[in-house]
Design a protein around this motif. Structure first.
Motif, PDB file in Angstrom:
ATOM      1  N   HIS A   4      -3.818  14.116  53.156  1.00 33.31           N
ATOM      2  CA  HIS A   4      -3.417  15.477  52.828  1.00 33.31           C
ATOM      3  C   HIS A   4      -3.836  16.415  53.959  1.00 33.31           C
ATOM      4  O   HIS A   4      -5.015  16.514  54.282  1.00 33.31           O
ATOM      5  N   LYS A   5      -2.876  17.075  54.564  1.00 29.62           N
ATOM      6  CA  LYS A   5      -3.166  18.067  55.609  1.00 29.62           C
ATOM      7  C   LYS A   5      -3.307  19.440  54.976  1.00 29.62           C
ATOM      8  O   LYS A   5      -2.634  19.767  53.996  1.00 29.62           O
ATOM      9  N   ILE A   6      -4.174  20.247  55.560  1.00 32.98           N
ATOM     10  CA  ILE A   6      -4.290  21.647  55.170  1.00 32.98           C
ATOM     11  C   ILE A   6      -4.162  22.503  56.423  1.00 32.98           C
ATOM     12  O   ILE A   6      -4.909  22.317  57.393  1.00 32.98           O
ATOM     13  N   VAL A   7      -3.210  23.414  56.412  1.00 32.00           N
ATOM     14  CA  VAL A   7      -2.999  24.332  57.529  1.00 32.00           C
ATOM     15  C   VAL A   7      -3.711  25.636  57.200  1.00 32.00           C
ATOM     16  O   VAL A   7      -3.461  26.254  56.153  1.00 32.00           O
ATOM     17  N   LEU A   8      -4.602  26.065  58.085  1.00 26.66           N
ATOM     18  CA  LEU A   8      -5.420  27.257  57.873  1.00 26.66           C
ATOM     19  C   LEU A   8      -4.918  28.405  58.743  1.00 26.66           C
ATOM     20  O   LEU A   8      -4.816  28.272  59.968  1.00 26.66           O
ATOM     21  N   VAL A   9      -4.614  29.532  58.101  1.00 28.91           N
ATOM     22  CA  VAL A   9      -4.053  30.692  58.810  1.00 28.91           C
ATOM     23  C   VAL A   9      -5.025  31.865  58.736  1.00 28.91           C
ATOM     24  O   VAL A   9      -5.380  32.330  57.640  1.00 28.91           O
ATOM     25  N   HIS A  10      -5.463  32.349  59.876  1.00 29.99           N
ATOM     26  CA  HIS A  10      -6.428  33.451  59.944  1.00 29.99           C
ATOM     27  C   HIS A  10      -5.770  34.794  59.630  1.00 29.99           C
ATOM     28  O   HIS A  10      -4.548  34.908  59.483  1.00 29.99           O
ATOM     29  N   GLY A  11      -6.599  35.819  59.554  1.00 31.74           N
ATOM     30  CA  GLY A  11      -6.120  37.150  59.212  1.00 31.74           C
ATOM     31  C   GLY A  11      -5.969  38.085  60.402  1.00 31.74           C
ATOM     32  O   GLY A  11      -6.047  37.673  61.560  1.00 31.74           O
ATOM     33  N   TYR A  12      -5.776  39.347  60.066  1.00 35.15           N
ATOM     34  CA  TYR A  12      -5.577  40.411  61.055  1.00 35.15           C
ATOM     35  C   TYR A  12      -6.798  40.551  61.981  1.00 35.15           C
ATOM     36  O   TYR A  12      -7.944  40.487  61.537  1.00 35.15           O
ATOM     37  N   PHE A  13      -6.518  40.742  63.265  1.00 35.09           N
ATOM     38  CA  PHE A  13      -7.562  40.988  64.271  1.00 35.09           C
ATOM     39  C   PHE A  13      -8.514  39.803  64.412  1.00 35.09           C
ATOM     40  O   PHE A  13      -9.670  39.959  64.773  1.00 35.09           O
ATOM     41  N   LYS A  61       6.867  17.059  61.917  1.00 36.31           N
ATOM     42  CA  LYS A  61       7.372  15.932  62.706  1.00 36.31           C
ATOM     43  C   LYS A  61       6.340  14.807  62.822  1.00 36.31           C
ATOM     44  O   LYS A  61       6.702  13.644  62.976  1.00 36.31           O
ATOM     45  N   LYS A  62       5.070  15.153  62.743  1.00 39.17           N
ATOM     46  CA  LYS A  62       4.003  14.167  62.923  1.00 39.17           C
ATOM     47  C   LYS A  62       3.434  13.652  61.599  1.00 39.17           C
ATOM     48  O   LYS A  62       2.465  12.901  61.591  1.00 39.17           O
ATOM     49  N   LEU A  63       4.031  14.042  60.476  1.00 41.46           N
ATOM     50  CA  LEU A  63       3.528  13.611  59.176  1.00 41.46           C
ATOM     51  C   LEU A  63       3.713  12.120  58.963  1.00 41.46           C
ATOM     52  O   LEU A  63       4.731  11.544  59.348  1.00 41.46           O
ATOM     53  N   ASP A  64       2.715  11.511  58.335  1.00 39.56           N
ATOM     54  CA  ASP A  64       2.868  10.135  57.878  1.00 39.56           C
ATOM     55  C   ASP A  64       3.670  10.139  56.578  1.00 39.56           C
ATOM     56  O   ASP A  64       3.800  11.177  55.921  1.00 39.56           O
ATOM     57  N   LYS A  65       4.214   8.985  56.220  1.00 41.50           N
ATOM     58  CA  LYS A  65       4.965   8.885  54.969  1.00 41.50           C
ATOM     59  C   LYS A  65       4.050   9.230  53.793  1.00 41.50           C
ATOM     60  O   LYS A  65       2.898   8.838  53.737  1.00 41.50           O
ATOM     61  N   LYS A  66       4.593  10.012  52.874  1.00 36.10           N
ATOM     62  CA  LYS A  66       3.903  10.435  51.645  1.00 36.10           C
ATOM     63  C   LYS A  66       2.750  11.401  51.903  1.00 36.10           C
ATOM     64  O   LYS A  66       2.021  11.758  50.979  1.00 36.10           O
ATOM     65  N   GLU A  67       2.549  11.795  53.154  1.00 36.58           N
ATOM     66  CA  GLU A  67       1.482  12.757  53.436  1.00 36.58           C
ATOM     67  C   GLU A  67       1.899  14.149  52.999  1.00 36.58           C
ATOM     68  O   GLU A  67       3.038  14.567  53.194  1.00 36.58           O
ATOM     69  N   LYS A  68       0.976  14.874  52.386  1.00 33.34           N
ATOM     70  CA  LYS A  68       1.261  16.198  51.867  1.00 33.34           C
ATOM     71  C   LYS A  68       0.662  17.279  52.765  1.00 33.34           C
ATOM     72  O   LYS A  68      -0.270  17.034  53.518  1.00 33.34           O
ATOM     73  N   ILE A  69       1.218  18.487  52.650  1.00 32.74           N
ATOM     74  CA  ILE A  69       0.691  19.639  53.378  1.00 32.74           C
ATOM     75  C   ILE A  69       0.399  20.756  52.385  1.00 32.74           C
ATOM     76  O   ILE A  69       1.230  21.088  51.545  1.00 32.74           O
ATOM     77  N   SER A  70      -0.780  21.336  52.482  1.00 29.81           N
ATOM     78  CA  SER A  70      -1.080  22.564  51.759  1.00 29.81           C
ATOM     79  C   SER A  70      -1.451  23.627  52.789  1.00 29.81           C
ATOM     80  O   SER A  70      -1.783  23.304  53.934  1.00 29.81           O
ATOM     81  N   MET A  71      -1.359  24.880  52.383  1.00 35.84           N
ATOM     82  CA  MET A  71      -1.644  25.980  53.304  1.00 35.84           C
ATOM     83  C   MET A  71      -2.665  26.931  52.694  1.00 35.84           C
ATOM     84  O   MET A  71      -2.599  27.235  51.496  1.00 35.84           O
ATOM     85  N   VAL A  72      -3.583  27.361  53.529  1.00 41.29           N
ATOM     86  CA  VAL A  72      -4.617  28.316  53.113  1.00 41.29           C
ATOM     87  C   VAL A  72      -4.567  29.495  54.070  1.00 41.29           C
ATOM     88  O   VAL A  72      -4.665  29.322  55.289  1.00 41.29           O
TER      89      VAL A  72
END
Length: 216
Positions: A4-13, A61-72
């Motif tokens: 399971h991948k988690i993509v982390l997105v920062h805030g302003y400034f 494009k680089k995901l493995d089969k059945k791999e999931k992505i969540s975002m924070v």
């Protein structure tokens, strides 16, 4: 636990470094966490969104089969995530969960004040323009998307900017602004805006939501 991948997105400034502590906590919990860096200071959100879309495409494009992505997303990063899901329907099936931390889902009172009385600041720090209440209200609901979304707010108002806010807040964003119709679950933690995404407890709540669709 499945990969399971988690993509982390920062805030302003901020930059991707601001999410590194959270990345460490999530890696310890078994996730493959990725911090992305976006132009969220001198550009409006749409510029950051364009870069994020390209980064997400590369991740897919680089995901493995059945791999999931969540975002924070922390603060403004949560708005980037909401807009991304609305404008990039081709990626919806790759996304499992989204967690928005201290995100001004109903607009930022501080941005409203700055935009009204300190007009020079939004001309330089253009991301502020994307945070005013009227602008945020233009972001459509995600209720028709099959994605679970959780919201985390803070209620520790020990920052100087808390004096500008009309309600319970984390010192930058009110609890009422974090609450939104799109959220499937919501929790309030005893932290301020600058520390809430650096706490192990927050990472544990994120883990609970990803695994169980609930924070508790």
């Amino acid at each position: 636990m499945d990969r399971h991948k988690i993509v982390l997105v920062h805030g302003y400034f901020r930059t991707s470094r601001d999410m590194k502590k959270m990345k460490g906590y999530l890696v310890d919990l078994g996730y493959d966490a990725i911090c992305v860096g976006l132009p969220l200071t001198f550009s409006e959100i749409d510029n950051g969104l364009s870069k994020f879309s390209l980064l997400f495409e590369d991740i897919v494009k680089k995901l493995d089969k059945k791999e999931k992505i969540s975002m924070v997303g922390h603060s403004t990063g949560g708005l980037v995530i909401r807009k991304f899901l609305l404008e990039n329907s081709q990626y919806i099936n790759y996304v499992d969960k989204c967690i928005l931390i201290s995100t001004p889902n109903n607009g930022s009172e501080i941005a409203d004040i700055v935009n009204t009385y300190l007009k020079v600041f939004p001309r330089v720090f253009r991301t502020i323009k994307s945070l005013v209440s009227d602008k945020v209200a233009e972001i459509d609901s995600l209720s028709d998307k099959d994605i679970k979304i959780g919201g985390i707010a803070g209620n520790k108002s020990n920052l100087i900017t808390s004096r500008l806010l009309s309600d319970i807040s984390d010192g930058r964003v009110t609890v009422a602004s974090v609450k939104h119709e799109d959220l499937d679950d919501f929790v309030i933690l005893p932290y301020n805006h600058t520390e809430i995404h650096h706490r192990k407890e927050t990472a544990e709540y994120i883990h609970n939501f990803i695994q169980n669709d609930r924070f508790k």
